[in-house]
Write a protein that holds these residues in place. Structure first.
Motif, PDB file in Angstrom:
ATOM      1  N   GLY A   1      -2.735   2.257 -47.563  1.00  0.00           N
ATOM      2  CA  GLY A   1      -3.700   2.279 -46.844  1.00  0.00           C
ATOM      3  C   GLY A   1      -3.852   3.488 -45.999  1.00  0.00           C
ATOM      4  O   GLY A   1      -4.835   4.359 -45.780  1.00  0.00           O
TER       5      GLY A   1
ATOM      6  N   LEU B   1      -5.961   7.126 -46.297  1.00  0.00           N
ATOM      7  CA  LEU B   1      -6.797   7.391 -45.342  1.00  0.00           C
ATOM      8  C   LEU B   1      -6.503   8.599 -44.787  1.00  0.00           C
ATOM      9  O   LEU B   1      -7.471   9.610 -44.507  1.00  0.00           O
TER      10      LEU B   1
ATOM     11  N   ALA C   1     -11.938   6.992 -49.253  1.00  0.00           N
ATOM     12  CA  ALA C   1     -12.025   6.517 -47.713  1.00  0.00           C
ATOM     13  C   ALA C   1     -12.211   4.639 -47.923  1.00  0.00           C
ATOM     14  O   ALA C   1     -11.547   4.011 -47.102  1.00  0.00           O
ATOM     15  N   VAL C   2     -13.217   4.490 -48.643  1.00  0.00           N
ATOM     16  CA  VAL C   2     -13.742   3.073 -48.760  1.00  0.00           C
ATOM     17  C   VAL C   2     -12.662   2.357 -49.556  1.00  0.00           C
ATOM     18  O   VAL C   2     -12.181   1.308 -49.138  1.00  0.00           O
TER      19      VAL C   2
ATOM     20  N   LEU D   1      -9.610   2.118 -47.160  1.00  0.00           N
ATOM     21  CA  LEU D   1      -9.800   1.134 -46.060  1.00  0.00           C
ATOM     22  C   LEU D   1      -9.766  -0.370 -46.398  1.00  0.00           C
ATOM     23  O   LEU D   1      -9.327  -1.171 -45.822  1.00  0.00           O
ATOM     24  N   ILE D   2     -10.373  -0.622 -47.677  1.00  0.00           N
ATOM     25  CA  ILE D   2     -10.181  -1.942 -48.307  1.00  0.00           C
ATOM     26  C   ILE D   2      -8.824  -2.441 -48.483  1.00  0.00           C
ATOM     27  O   ILE D   2      -8.331  -3.513 -48.173  1.00  0.00           O
TER      28      ILE D   2
ATOM     29  N   LEU E   1      -6.188  -1.523 -46.765  1.00  0.00           N
ATOM     30  CA  LEU E   1      -5.572  -1.597 -45.403  1.00  0.00           C
ATOM     31  C   LEU E   1      -5.836  -2.688 -45.008  1.00  0.00           C
ATOM     32  O   LEU E   1      -5.051  -3.506 -44.314  1.00  0.00           O
ATOM     33  N   CYS E   2      -7.236  -3.271 -44.932  1.00  0.00           N
ATOM     34  CA  CYS E   2      -7.645  -4.626 -44.513  1.00  0.00           C
ATOM     35  C   CYS E   2      -7.140  -5.528 -45.235  1.00  0.00           C
ATOM     36  O   CYS E   2      -6.673  -6.518 -44.554  1.00  0.00           O
TER      37      CYS E   2
END
Length: 180
Positions: free
Chosen positions: A13, A17, A58-59, A62-63, A65-66
């Motif tokens: 992630g 990013l 990025a989306v 980001l998913i 990473l979360c």
């Protein structure tokens, strides 16, 4: 999810990013970029393509990473904290207690028990799936099984059982083809 998988997702992630950010920077006039990149920047489609790819990456990252940061691993044991220390009860112990509680039911076939543990709130949910052979009144049998499982697990843990879900299948209604 184990710790290694979570760490791997976090690293992917973060790298993703950073990569998406660097890709987005190519759209703007940044010194020391190669000449071929600057000739591509003159094309009309370049800006829209790079921005669309950057937004998508990025989306996605980001998913990831979360997911790596906030996903809890399935718990294999219940930890009860007392004034003297911690008590650890395994998931297998809870499942075998629930299984023993329903073995007295006549006609039960292939029972499968799964305990869902939430150690933070200190509660357990139990899911039982089984087949019954030659029995009538399945809802009342299911209610009796729920009550017996709840009583057995609560007496084992000395904690409330959050829920007991029963999935019953009547073997009479299942049809199997027979080859002669």
């Amino acid at each position: 999810m184990n710790s290694f998988n979570r760490l791997l997702l976090v690293l992917i992630g973060v790298v993703g990013l950073i990569s998406a950010g660097l890709l987005a920077l190519t759209v703007y006039d940044v010194p020391n970029l190669s000449n071929w990149l600057q000739t591509w920047q003159q094309q009309e489609w370049f800006y829209y393509t790079v921005l669309a790819i950057s937004a998508f990456l990025a989306v996605v990252f980001l998913i990831l990473l979360c997911t790596g940061l906030f996903t809890n691993s399935p718990d294999r044991e219940l930890i009860i904290v007392t004034s003297e220390g911690k008590i650890t009860i395994s998931k297998a112990t809870i499942e075998s207690t629930a299984l023993k509680a329903i073995q007295s039911v006549q006609g039960i076939r292939s029972p499968k028990v799964e305990a869902l543990i939430n150690p933070r709130k200190e509660y357990v949910s139990v899911l039982v799936s089984c087949s019954l052979f030659g029995r009538e009144g399945l809802p009342s049998i299911g209610k009796d099984m729920q009550a017996e499982i709840k009583r057995a697990v609560e007496s084992l843990l000395e904690l409330p059982v959050h829920s007991v879900r029963i999935h019953l299948t009547d073997t009479k209604t299942q049809t199997k083809e027979r080859v002669v």
